[in-house]
Write a protein that holds these residues in place. Structure first.
Motif, PDB file in Angstrom:
ATOM      1  N   GLY A  79     -19.230   1.413  -9.225  1.00 20.24           N
ATOM      2  CA  GLY A  79     -19.678   2.673  -8.495  1.00 20.24           C
ATOM      3  C   GLY A  79     -21.168   2.916  -7.909  1.00 20.24           C
ATOM      4  O   GLY A  79     -21.718   2.728  -7.372  1.00 20.24           O
ATOM      5  N   LEU A  80     -21.495   3.347  -9.819  1.00 20.66           N
ATOM      6  CA  LEU A  80     -22.733   4.151 -10.042  1.00 20.66           C
ATOM      7  C   LEU A  80     -23.711   3.178  -9.651  1.00 20.66           C
ATOM      8  O   LEU A  80     -24.768   3.492  -9.659  1.00 20.66           O
ATOM      9  N   SER A  81     -23.130   1.885 -10.393  1.00 19.30           N
ATOM     10  CA  SER A  81     -24.362   1.483 -10.214  1.00 19.30           C
ATOM     11  C   SER A  81     -25.222   0.673  -8.869  1.00 19.30           C
ATOM     12  O   SER A  81     -25.960  -0.061  -8.914  1.00 19.30           O
ATOM     13  N   GLN A  82     -24.010   0.975  -8.143  1.00 16.08           N
ATOM     14  CA  GLN A  82     -24.321   1.359  -6.676  1.00 16.08           C
ATOM     15  C   GLN A  82     -24.603   2.152  -5.471  1.00 16.08           C
ATOM     16  O   GLN A  82     -25.428   1.860  -4.281  1.00 16.08           O
ATOM     17  N   GLN A  83     -25.193   3.272  -6.265  1.00 19.33           N
ATOM     18  CA  GLN A  83     -24.738   4.794  -6.053  1.00 19.33           C
ATOM     19  C   GLN A  83     -24.086   5.133  -4.805  1.00 19.33           C
ATOM     20  O   GLN A  83     -24.682   5.263  -4.260  1.00 19.33           O
ATOM     21  N   ALA A  84     -22.982   4.610  -5.269  1.00 20.19           N
ATOM     22  CA  ALA A  84     -21.975   4.476  -4.225  1.00 20.19           C
ATOM     23  C   ALA A  84     -21.210   5.965  -3.642  1.00 20.19           C
ATOM     24  O   ALA A  84     -21.287   6.304  -2.704  1.00 20.19           O
ATOM     25  N   ASP A 130     -11.849   5.065  -0.629  1.00 29.60           N
ATOM     26  CA  ASP A 130     -10.513   4.575  -1.518  1.00 29.60           C
ATOM     27  C   ASP A 130     -10.265   4.043  -2.966  1.00 29.60           C
ATOM     28  O   ASP A 130      -9.562   4.659  -3.592  1.00 29.60           O
ATOM     29  N   ALA A 131     -11.994   3.062  -3.066  1.00 30.58           N
ATOM     30  CA  ALA A 131     -12.196   3.289  -4.732  1.00 30.58           C
ATOM     31  C   ALA A 131     -11.900   4.617  -5.529  1.00 30.58           C
ATOM     32  O   ALA A 131     -11.544   4.390  -6.519  1.00 30.58           O
ATOM     33  N   ALA A 132     -12.580   5.518  -5.135  1.00 29.88           N
ATOM     34  CA  ALA A 132     -12.447   6.282  -5.552  1.00 29.88           C
ATOM     35  C   ALA A 132     -10.982   7.098  -5.921  1.00 29.88           C
ATOM     36  O   ALA A 132     -10.651   6.934  -7.382  1.00 29.88           O
ATOM     37  N   GLU A 133     -10.356   7.251  -4.779  1.00 30.89           N
ATOM     38  CA  GLU A 133      -8.658   7.326  -5.108  1.00 30.89           C
ATOM     39  C   GLU A 133      -7.926   6.533  -6.746  1.00 30.89           C
ATOM     40  O   GLU A 133      -7.478   6.952  -6.637  1.00 30.89           O
ATOM     41  N   VAL A 177      -8.735  -2.672 -10.493  1.00 29.19           N
ATOM     42  CA  VAL A 177      -9.189  -4.001  -9.784  1.00 29.19           C
ATOM     43  C   VAL A 177      -9.295  -3.995  -8.580  1.00 29.19           C
ATOM     44  O   VAL A 177      -9.835  -4.152  -7.928  1.00 29.19           O
ATOM     45  N   ARG A 178      -7.833  -3.335  -7.649  1.00 29.00           N
ATOM     46  CA  ARG A 178      -7.735  -2.956  -6.426  1.00 29.00           C
ATOM     47  C   ARG A 178      -8.927  -1.703  -6.635  1.00 29.00           C
ATOM     48  O   ARG A 178      -9.566  -1.973  -5.311  1.00 29.00           O
ATOM     49  N   ALA A 179      -9.023  -1.073  -7.327  1.00 32.00           N
ATOM     50  CA  ALA A 179     -10.897  -0.186  -6.409  1.00 32.00           C
ATOM     51  C   ALA A 179     -12.358  -1.383  -6.928  1.00 32.00           C
ATOM     52  O   ALA A 179     -13.023  -0.590  -6.349  1.00 32.00           O
ATOM     53  N   CYS A 180     -12.095  -1.617  -8.409  1.00 32.82           N
ATOM     54  CA  CYS A 180     -13.084  -2.576  -8.095  1.00 32.82           C
ATOM     55  C   CYS A 180     -13.754  -3.649  -6.794  1.00 32.82           C
ATOM     56  O   CYS A 180     -14.749  -3.810  -6.691  1.00 32.82           O
ATOM     57  N   ALA A 181     -12.497  -4.043  -6.579  1.00 36.52           N
ATOM     58  CA  ALA A 181     -12.688  -4.971  -4.754  1.00 36.52           C
ATOM     59  C   ALA A 181     -13.013  -3.913  -3.934  1.00 36.52           C
ATOM     60  O   ALA A 181     -13.658  -4.311  -3.239  1.00 36.52           O
ATOM     61  N   SER A 182     -12.273  -2.848  -3.664  1.00 37.66           N
ATOM     62  CA  SER A 182     -12.520  -1.904  -2.428  1.00 37.66           C
ATOM     63  C   SER A 182     -13.940  -1.732  -2.743  1.00 37.66           C
ATOM     64  O   SER A 182     -15.120  -1.441  -1.386  1.00 37.66           O
ATOM     65  N   SER A 194       0.777  -1.107  -0.373  1.00 36.90           N
ATOM     66  CA  SER A 194      -0.071   0.462  -0.257  1.00 36.90           C
ATOM     67  C   SER A 194       1.306   1.277  -0.001  1.00 36.90           C
ATOM     68  O   SER A 194       0.528   2.226  -0.888  1.00 36.90           O
ATOM     69  N   ALA A 195       2.023   1.116   0.387  1.00 39.19           N
ATOM     70  CA  ALA A 195       2.434   2.535   0.941  1.00 39.19           C
ATOM     71  C   ALA A 195       3.413   2.614  -0.760  1.00 39.19           C
ATOM     72  O   ALA A 195       3.377   3.710  -0.642  1.00 39.19           O
ATOM     73  N   THR A 196       4.116   1.551  -1.692  1.00 37.54           N
ATOM     74  CA  THR A 196       4.401   1.757  -2.446  1.00 37.54           C
ATOM     75  C   THR A 196       3.449   2.574  -3.435  1.00 37.54           C
ATOM     76  O   THR A 196       3.399   3.443  -4.196  1.00 37.54           O
ATOM     77  N   LEU A 197       2.044   1.752  -3.571  1.00 44.53           N
ATOM     78  CA  LEU A 197       0.814   2.139  -4.352  1.00 44.53           C
ATOM     79  C   LEU A 197       0.821   3.408  -4.411  1.00 44.53           C
ATOM     80  O   LEU A 197       0.521   4.681  -4.725  1.00 44.53           O
ATOM     81  N   GLY A 198       0.784   4.018  -2.210  1.00 39.05           N
ATOM     82  CA  GLY A 198       0.693   5.503  -2.489  1.00 39.05           C
ATOM     83  C   GLY A 198       1.152   6.575  -2.657  1.00 39.05           C
ATOM     84  O   GLY A 198       0.773   7.590  -3.815  1.00 39.05           O
ATOM     85  N   GLU A 199       2.836   5.897  -3.260  1.00 40.35           N
ATOM     86  CA  GLU A 199       3.368   7.028  -3.586  1.00 40.35           C
ATOM     87  C   GLU A 199       3.206   6.627  -5.111  1.00 40.35           C
ATOM     88  O   GLU A 199       3.308   8.130  -5.831  1.00 40.35           O
ATOM     89  N   LEU A 200       3.311   6.119  -5.750  1.00 40.63           N
ATOM     90  CA  LEU A 200       2.822   5.756  -7.464  1.00 40.63           C
ATOM     91  C   LEU A 200       1.908   7.271  -7.360  1.00 40.63           C
ATOM     92  O   LEU A 200       1.762   7.547  -8.337  1.00 40.63           O
ATOM     93  N   ALA A 201       0.280   6.508  -6.764  1.00 43.80           N
ATOM     94  CA  ALA A 201      -0.894   6.707  -6.739  1.00 43.80           C
ATOM     95  C   ALA A 201      -0.237   8.749  -7.043  1.00 43.80           C
ATOM     96  O   ALA A 201      -1.075   9.836  -7.612  1.00 43.80           O
TER      97      ALA A 201
END
Length: 474
Positions: free
Chosen positions: A242-247, A201-204, A188-193, A141-148
């Motif tokens: 996310g839209l289909s779930q009105q999230a 987290d998914a939105a980010e 893929v991580r966004a879909c899991a979130s 998560s730290a590495t992916l956070g730096e990349l984001a």
């Protein structure tokens, strides 16, 4: 001796005539270009060198992914090198294109990437698969956070400073492939979130995917435009879920809409055609005066193209190939009305017959004839999909404010949209169909250019969420 003399004379006469004819055609062609103010200079179409501190490709986090000796980050790069990113596969096989069939992503297929095992391998236990993916990626998560953070902060993605045909026809492949893998991992991580209700987290991650697509847009190589189309259509999967779930919240939707509005795939297509045509011409025009006895052309896969016939034909014929390719590129560009947001279909497979092009170059120049339904390599489909996603975000923002979807798209203007996005095939505003109080359909007319809502068979491109609505037929 007489026969040999006659044969030699015929050969010399044949080559001499065709050399003269081809060179005369080339001179006439260049004169016409000069009179029209056009240039064959490729360099102005290629990006200037980006400073290292503004270049995502030179950021420490991204360089660590490419490093094979950095032990602190070995786990993620090695895992990512096993990720397959088929950018040009059909909709049925392309990763994260399930939104086009109004279904959620098959998360069980991606559990192994996170170093975990699917609960049953069938996809029936979606939440358990989602939890396994997030658990497997937790250590990174730290590495992916730096990349984001780097993707949000840095404006450039430049893997080479070359400003010649090599930048287009022979790109540096490994950083580009790593960017594609990284994009897929975030989505893929966004879909899991989303599946677990971790919507912030998914939105980010959705935003990071769109930013990575924006960075990829700057690459000048042959595959650039098709690559970005693939990345964008994949980014729509977690957005759709996310839209289909009105999230999503209003600020999240506004952010998605803002990022999507920054893409103009039709303009990118015309720019790519110009670059690719001029890159090939830069290589081909040098062959007639070259002293090399063997002719081999660079290919985007890192290899070379060569045909025995090229060694035997008059070398001045390459000038005529340059002229023919320039005309094909001009015709392709003329079918695109960027201002109207429309692309027409006219160019055919036969237009490139005989031209020494690799597959990616042919695919780019023939996008108008790729009308096989929901296909990421079709610029018409990709632009229509982006426009539908923009509309979907605006429609959901309207629902959040008014508790219902609007009766017409004009109700979104100007508060939520500057104008109603167009269908890239018809060039007209997108078709909108409210479905009861809780759903809607936005409809692209698809390859046949007609609204097929009342027909049994349809090739329309739909964006919808209700399982009771018809799905697009490819």
């Amino acid at each position: 001796a007489v026969f040999a003399t006659v044969a030699a004379t015929l050969v010399v006469t044949y080559f001499g005539y065709h050399t003269w004819r081809s060179k005369r055609a080339w001179r006439t062609f260049k004169t016409a270009l000069q009179q029209s103010g056009e240039s064959l200079n490729l360099a102005p179409l290629l990006p200037e060198r980006a400073p290292d501190d503004a270049n995502f490709a030179r950021s420490p986090a991204f360089l660590a992914l490419l490093s094979k000796t950095n032990r602190e980050s070995t786990g993620l790069p090695e895992r990512m090198r096993s990720i397959d990113v088929p950018a040009n596969s059909s909709a049925g096989n392309s990763a994260l294109m399930d939104w086009n069939r109004q279904t959620n992503s098959p998360l069980h297929l991606f559990v192994g990437w996170a170093g975990q095992q699917s609960s049953d391998g069938s996809g029936m236990k979606r939440q358990e698969d989602a939890a396994a993916i997030l658990q497997g990626l937790q250590s990174q998560s730290a590495t992916l956070g730096e990349l984001a953070a780097a993707a949000a902060r840095l404006p450039a993605f430049q893997v080479s400073t070359n400003r010649d045909a090599g930048a287009v026809l022979r790109p540096v492949r490994e950083p580009i492939l790593m960017l594609e893998r990284l994009h897929l991992l975030f989505q893929v991580r966004a879909c899991a979130s989303v599946a677990l209700g971790q919507n912030a987290d998914a939105a980010e991650d959705v935003l990071t995917g769109l930013r990575l697509a924006r960075l990829a847009r700057q690459l000048p190589d042959v595959r650039s435009t098709v690559r970005v189309q693939g990345l964008l259509t994949r980014s729509l999967q977690p957005l759709w879920e996310g839209l289909s779930q009105q999230a999503w919240t209003e600020p999240q939707l506004a952010a998605f809409q803002h990022e999507l509005a920054g893409f103009n795939l039709l303009a990118d297509f015309t720019n790519a055609v110009r670059r690719v045509v001029l890159a090939h011409i830069e290589v081909w025009r040098a062959i007639p005066d070259s002293t090399d006895t063997y002719i081999a052309l660079p290919a985007s896969d890192g290899g070379y193209l060569s045909e025995p016939a090229w060694q035997l034909q008059p070398r001045a014929w390459w000038f005529e190939s340059c002229i023919e390719l320039h005309n094909v590129g001009r015709d392709a560009i003329e079918q695109v009305d960027v201002a109207a947001g429309r692309i027409q279909s006219s160019i055919g497979w036969s237009d490139l017959s005989g031209l020494p092009l690799d597959s990616p170059s042919q695919e780019l120049l023939q996008q108008q004839s790729m009308w096989w339904g929901a296909y990421p390599a079709s610029v018409a489909f990709a632009q229509t999909s982006v426009n539908q996603a923009i509309l979907a975000c605006a429609l959901e923002r309207f629902r959040l404010a008014n508790r219902v979807y609007p009766e017409t798209l004009e109700q979104l203007v100007p508060a939520l949209l500057a104008r109603v996005p167009h269908d890239a095939v018809s060039g007209r505003p997108m078709i909108y169909q409210p479905v009861g109080e809780g759903s809607f359909i936005t409809r692209g007319v698809g390859p046949n250019g007609t609204d097929d809502r009342n027909k049994k068979a349809s090739d329309d491109w739909l964006w919808t969420y209700s399982t009771n609505t018809p799905s697009a037929k490819e």
